[in-house]
Design an enzyme around this catalytic site. Sequence first.
Site, short mmCIF file in Angstrom:
data_model
loop_
_atom_site.label_atom_id
_atom_site.label_comp_id
_atom_site.label_asym_id
_atom_site.label_seq_id
_atom_site.Cartn_x
_atom_site.Cartn_y
_atom_site.Cartn_z
N ARG A 3 0.78 -1.23 -0.06
CA ARG A 3 -0.21 -0.11 0.09
C ARG A 3 0.73 1.30 0.09
NH1 ARG A 3 -4.12 0.05 4.80
NH2 ARG A 3 -4.42 2.19 3.45
N VAL A 32 -4.42 8.14 5.74
CA VAL A 32 -3.31 7.89 6.16
C VAL A 32 -2.22 8.25 5.18
CG1 VAL A 32 -4.12 5.85 7.84
CG2 VAL A 32 -3.32 5.59 5.50
N HIS A 69 -6.52 8.79 11.89
CA HIS A 69 -6.05 7.60 11.71
C HIS A 69 -4.59 7.06 11.52
CE1 HIS A 69 -10.50 6.55 10.69
NE2 HIS A 69 -10.41 6.74 12.04
N CYS A 76 12.72 -2.71 16.17
CA CYS A 76 13.07 -1.41 16.79
C CYS A 76 14.36 -1.35 17.26
CB CYS A 76 11.96 -1.55 18.07
SG CYS A 76 12.28 0.03 19.04
N GLY A 124 -15.93 12.94 0.91
CA GLY A 124 -15.38 11.78 0.31
C GLY A 124 -15.24 10.72 1.59
N SER A 170 -17.56 7.69 3.84
CA SER A 170 -18.66 7.01 3.84
C SER A 170 -19.32 7.11 5.15
CB SER A 170 -18.43 5.34 3.81
OG SER A 170 -17.50 5.08 4.84
N PRO A 185 -20.22 11.38 -4.01
CA PRO A 185 -21.00 10.90 -5.40
C PRO A 185 -22.10 10.10 -4.97
CG PRO A 185 -19.10 9.88 -5.60
CD PRO A 185 -18.83 10.70 -4.47
#
Length: 252
Positions: A72, A105, A121, A149, A189, A191, A216
């Site tokens: 992503r 994000v 978020h 880490c 934009g 929901s 839309p």
Amino acid sequence: MNNLISLELVRMLKKARKITVLTGAGTSAESGVPTFRDAQEGIWAHYDPQELATTQAFRRNPRLVWEWYEWRRNRIRAATPNPGHYALAQMASLVKNLTLITQNVDGLHQLAGSRDVIELHGNILRNKCFKEKNIVDTWTENGSVPPRCPECGDFLRPDVVWFGETLPGEALKLALQASASCDVFLSAGTSTIVEPAASLPFLALRSGACVVEINPVPTPLTMSATYVLSGYSGEIIPHLINHVWGETIRYQ
Ligand code: OAD
């Protein structure tokens, strides 16, 4: 599109002293970043959030979750802001007081020039320690997936809010304050399903604000919104800048 924006709404926006904007995945759709719930293209139409976006999923299979977020991230790194992002950045210079809250994000608002964005978020391009939750910017690559880490040796994870986790406290506090104290609230934009973000436009309505939805498709907010601008944020928000404030969009 002029017909879409009533004179009353133009006046309302012009005289607004404080505008609060809430954005969701739809505002990045025109940048090629997929939304979550759209039936065909939405991320959750293809992937199970319980397998990829929970702490339990990460404990079960940290490599799978990390690699999915890397995929992503690569899409997001390749994306650029769209006219809707630029228009919102410009709106901040036209309104006395504008607060931009996002559920996204991807950092595209900031890339378009928006400052002090409230990220409800988190941000997918940042990482934090799974155990200690502190932000980690650099680490040594030693073949571990996810990386470790440098402080405690536990896994790193993306700094995003997963299902079942609480939102960053300060961001939520600021978002609640901005929603309860604005003249106009723009919801673009989203929901309007995922809490607590979904409650923000309703809080604004209860506090006396005029609420404008840009989407839309109808959402649970549509029936209650003061104005509904049915269409794409990348077209409608630049049009508002032009129609209400007489400016053309600056692409930085
Ligand atoms: P959703 O995918 O739930 O909703 C996207 C909304 O954008 C839908 O209502 C679409 O109709 C609308 N939309 C699509 N293209 C648009 C466009 N060009 N212009 C305007 N609207 C458009 O996304 P969110 O509401 O952001 O959480 O979802 C909320 C949260 O659920 C996300 O932040 C994510 C997800 O699980 C986390 O990752 C924690």
